[in-house]
Design a protein around this motif. Structure first.
Motif, mmCIF file in Angstrom:
data_model
loop_
_atom_site.group_PDB
_atom_site.id
_atom_site.type_symbol
_atom_site.label_atom_id
_atom_site.label_comp_id
_atom_site.label_asym_id
_atom_site.label_seq_id
_atom_site.Cartn_x
_atom_site.Cartn_y
_atom_site.Cartn_z
ATOM 1 N N THR A 1 5.175 9.342 -7.675
ATOM 2 C CA THR A 1 6.495 9.492 -8.585
ATOM 3 C C THR A 1 5.964 9.765 -10.290
ATOM 4 N N SER A 2 4.783 9.052 -10.571
ATOM 5 C CA SER A 2 4.300 9.382 -11.818
ATOM 6 C C SER A 2 3.701 11.017 -12.066
ATOM 7 N N ILE A 3 2.977 11.291 -10.859
ATOM 8 C CA ILE A 3 2.149 12.699 -10.787
ATOM 9 C C ILE A 3 3.436 13.735 -11.025
ATOM 10 N N ASN B 1 0.829 -1.178 0.094
ATOM 11 C CA ASN B 1 -0.016 0.051 -0.003
ATOM 12 C C ASN B 1 0.888 1.369 -0.101
ATOM 13 N N SER C 1 4.443 5.130 -5.675
ATOM 14 C CA SER C 1 4.564 5.061 -7.159
ATOM 15 C C SER C 1 3.803 5.883 -7.956
ATOM 16 N N ASN C 2 2.459 6.195 -7.270
ATOM 17 C CA ASN C 2 1.393 7.252 -8.060
ATOM 18 C C ASN C 2 2.277 8.583 -7.965
ATOM 19 N N THR D 1 -5.296 13.905 -3.884
ATOM 20 C CA THR D 1 -6.077 12.730 -3.770
ATOM 21 C C THR D 1 -4.946 11.595 -3.159
ATOM 22 N N VAL D 2 -3.652 11.351 -3.579
ATOM 23 C CA VAL D 2 -2.700 10.400 -3.061
ATOM 24 C C VAL D 2 -2.286 10.641 -1.621
ATOM 25 N N SER E 1 2.420 1.713 -3.279
ATOM 26 C CA SER E 1 1.702 2.153 -4.463
ATOM 27 C C SER E 1 1.246 3.366 -4.422
ATOM 28 N N HIS F 1 -4.511 15.461 -8.352
ATOM 29 C CA HIS F 1 -4.350 14.040 -8.208
ATOM 30 C C HIS F 1 -3.334 14.031 -6.974
ATOM 31 N N GLU G 1 -4.611 19.761 -12.788
ATOM 32 C CA GLU G 1 -5.136 18.101 -12.603
ATOM 33 C C GLU G 1 -4.311 17.318 -12.097
ATOM 34 N N MET G 2 -2.969 17.533 -12.077
ATOM 35 C CA MET G 2 -1.837 16.582 -11.608
ATOM 36 C C MET G 2 -1.892 16.987 -9.857
#
Lengths: 603, 132
Positions: free
Chosen positions: A407-409, A398, A404-405, A431-432, A401, A428, A424-425
């Motif tokens: 990092t992508s954002i 968890n 990981s999100n 949210t994370v 994950s 996100h 938008e990012m």
């Protein structure tokens, strides 16, 4: 217990106030002979002694009371014979509690008072020293001549007939037997300035038998300081502790051990007749069988066969030469358990036939209790370990994950072409961060499950806790317009841990509300009854239900959510199940999709 | 640059799926992306496409830990479908779990191309596109 009858030397036991507790016959004779006084149990010992003797004795005695074994050399002079005393603390059960001291007297020989041989004869002539286990020897270092008393010759395996007639040969004969090493030991001691020395050496008897000699002696010096002679006492130091003891003494010692050991022994012949047993065996046998042990009786009559179903088989095995060992637990009144270890050991004769059986009985309750405690700790550690595995699973899965999100954002943020994309990012990212926070909270919940080894049990009014949970959930109940039917009797009391009961009830009630069916008014029914003397709590809802065929096995797993319900955290049931099971209970679930779910908590 | 026809993402993490989709779109390595939020939905979706080979995914990026039907259960169900699938579908297991156990299990399964740790980097996505 001290078996004073075992000593042939004068021996008496004094209590810490110098009062005579025990006295043997040689001591009575000696005191009569030397002081013309009676030594009686209860009499005050120091008054028997002369003033200088008393002073020496009292000083040494107080050291023995602190636990030391003390030798008083040349303590009493009687005629031309010097007498030593060995003070041994008599320990009770505890090693620190010394209430008595045994005083054993033995002869010492001082060579410059006439001929040694003559002295030895004098000592021999005193009946109370007749059985002394010490031999003495003297070596004149100037002439290199050695003299042994009759007892010493005897210890070395000689009798009057085979002692060499020429005293000049003695040194050589004894060196042949290994005596030379003892002498060189003293010689080294003498040259390093010592006036006393003590050693244990392996020598041989003239018969060829090995002999461990314990030697204690004094080194006399010329006026110029050069060693002149060695005078020493020696006794056999048996490897089994009984080496040179006469049979009667060793039998006495064995009897003392047999009588006082913590292990119960029953000695049987091959017809299973009880030949002998000790007090401990009688006590344990009484506890185990509810019957007394009687000598000459058959052991099978002394055993409660209802409790020892396999005893007859076991004893037959032992008769066939097998050593049998097993444990038995006896439940005592008040719920205590007593554990005993039983061993059946066959005794063989020279042709390997079983002639006797020794049954040994030992109370192992304490060891067993430790073992049970250890197993409990082991189970606890296993459970903790399981939680740690879950913990590492959450951390690994968890937390990663989320990472990981993130990092992508961040990558997208860095490469964002438009402001809209950036906004938008950031959304996100928000949210994370919210879910990361929630995961961390859950982790905290998991670590705090039963970290204490012994939880408190208290009688708790069940309804008070249901009411508290409903108060906490009142907002949701109101929002969902739910009906709560509490059918639990007002006076139901359960013995439980307060923190756990609160968390368990809250979890089930909040689940019942959470998974309500949007198509109908939620109805939650709480009930409580008794099954097999234990309370059962049920929480039933008319919600969306769970497909148990598909998800039953994952229901209580960590982080398993399956209803598509966005606020399902999947951690509540895991924690609840852990708590209920930790308290020795279990949870059952019945459910039908579209109809509802009922959880039953068996406390 | 080589392009794949269809990439399928099976993952219960909505945000992850969204971000991965964006990444794939940016890399421009496929013409179509489909996604399912658990194994069961994916099996249902793939079953419905069995008659139209060209719509079936060429690459599946499969998560392990999902509700309803997890990645391993999906693999079991997928193997049963395999005889009816008329083309090669490359399955890549992707998980944030760094448990060696999962990695080993993936290696033992011949139907799984590789095991990827999340987040899947652009280079790896490009390589996947090249291979398939």
């Amino acid at each position: 217990m001290f078996d004073y009858t075992a000593s042939k030397n004068p021996l008496f036991i004094l209590d810490s106030n110098f009062k005579v507790a025990e006295v043997n016959l040689p001591a009575v004779h000696f005191i009569k002979d030397k002081y013309n006084k009676e030594i009686l149990p209860g009499s005050y010992f120091p008054t028997i002694l002369s003033a200088p003797e008393r002073e020496i004795f009292v000083g040494h005695f107080s050291r023995a009371l602190t636990g030391d074994t003390v030798t008083i050399n040349n303590f009493i002079v009687h005629g031309d014979v010097f007498i030593n005393s060995l003070l041994t603390p008599v320990q009770n059960n505890s090693y620190t509690d010394i209430r008595k001291v045994s005083c054993e007297l033995s002869v010492s020989v001082i060579p410059n008072r006439g001929s040694s041989e003559q002295l030895a004869d004098e000592a021999e002539s005193m009946p109370y020293f007749k059985e002394s286990t010490f031999g003495w020897w003297e070596l004149d270092l100037d002439s290199n001549k050695i003299f042994l008393d009759a007892r010493m010759w005897e210890i070395m395996g000689f009798n009057r007939s085979n002692i060499p007639g020429d005293p000049n040969l003695w040194r050589a004969v004894l060196d042949e037997l290994g005596f030379g090493e003892i002498i060189s030991g003293f010689w080294v001691a003498a040259h390093s300035g010592k006036s006393c020395h003590e050693l244990t050496k392996q020598v041989s008897r003239i018969t060829g038998e090995p002999l461990l000699l314990r030697v204690k002696g004094a080194i006399k010096k010329h006026t110029n300081g050069v060693p002149a002679s060695i005078v020493a006492l020696a006794r056999a130091h048996g490897s089994d502790g009984m080496g040179n003891m006469d049979q009667e003494s060793s039998a006495n010692y064995l009897r003392t051990i047999f009588r006082n050991t913590e292990v119960g022994y029953i000695f049987l012949d091959k017809y299973l007749t009880i030949l002998s047993f000790n007090l401990k065996a009688r006590t344990i046998s009484w506890n185990l069988n509810g019957k007394d042990l009687i000598a000459d009786q058959n052991i099978l009559d002394a055993v409660n066969e209802a409790r020892f179903l396999s005893f007859r088989d076991n004893i037959n095995e032992a008769l066939r030469g097998q050593r049998i060992e097993y444990e038995r637990c006896i439940a005592k009144q008040g719920g205590d358990e007593e554990w005993y270890s039983l061993k059946l050991s066959p005794v063989f004769d020279h042709s390997d036939e079983v002639t006797n059986i020794i049954i040994s009985l030992e109370d192992i309750s304490e060891r067993k209790r430790d073992e049970i405690q250890l197993n409990k700790s082991f189970d606890l550690v296993s459970a903790q370990n399981k939680r740690l595995m879950n913990f590492s699973y959450i951390v690994s899965h968890n937390l990663r994950s989320h990472a990981s999100n993130i990092t992508s954002i961040v990558d997208f943020l860095l490469e964002a072409d438009t402001e809209a994309e950036r906004v938008e990012m950031v959304q996100h990212l928000k949210t994370v961060s919210t879910s990361l926070d929630e995961t961390l909270n859950n982790l905290n919940d998991i670590i705090s499950i039963n970290t204490s080894i012994n939880l408190i049990f208290e009688p708790l009014l069940l309804n008070a806790y249901i009411k508290r949970a409903l108060d906490i959930l009142s907002d949701q109940i109101h929002r969902k317009n739910a009906v709560i039917l509490n059918r639990v009797n007002q006076d139901v009391v359960i013995n439980y841990n307060p923190a756990y009961i609160e968390s368990i009830i809250l979890n089930f009630l909040s689940n019942a509300l959470k998974y309500s069916d949007p198509g109908r008014q939620p109805v939650v029914t709480i009930n409580c009854w008794e099954e097999k003397g234990k309370p059962v709590l049920s929480v039933a809802d008319n919600g969306i239900g769970i497909d148990l065929k598909k998800n039953g096995d994952k229901l209580f797993g960590l982080y398993k959510t399956f209803n598509g319900n966005t606020d399902a955290r999947g951690i509540g049931l895991f924690i609840t199940k852990n708590q209920v099971e930790y308290m020795g209970g279990r949870i059952e679930v019945e459910s039908e999709l579209g109809k509802g779910t009922i959880f039953k908590i068996y406390f | 640059m080589k392009k794949v026809e269809t990439i399928c993402i099976i993952d219960d993490d909505g945000l992850y799926t969204l971000l991965l989709k964006k990444k794939i779109e940016k890399l421009n390595i496929c013409t179509r992306i489909i996604s399912y939020s658990n194994g069961e939905d994916a099996i249902a979706g793939i079953s419905s496409l069995l008659d139209s080979n060209n719509l079936l995914p060429d690459v599946i990026l499969l998560d392990i830990n999902m509700p309803v039907m997890n990645g391993w259960e999906f693999m079991e169900a997928f193997m049963k479908l395999m005889p009816n699938i008329g083309k090669k579908i490359a399955i890549y297991l992707s998980s944030s779990s760094i448990a060696a156990e999962d990695r080993l299990r993936a290696q033992e399964n011949a139907a799984i191309e590789n095991y990827l740790t999340k987040p899947i980097e652009s280079e790896i996505l490009l390589k996947i596109a090249q291979l398939n």
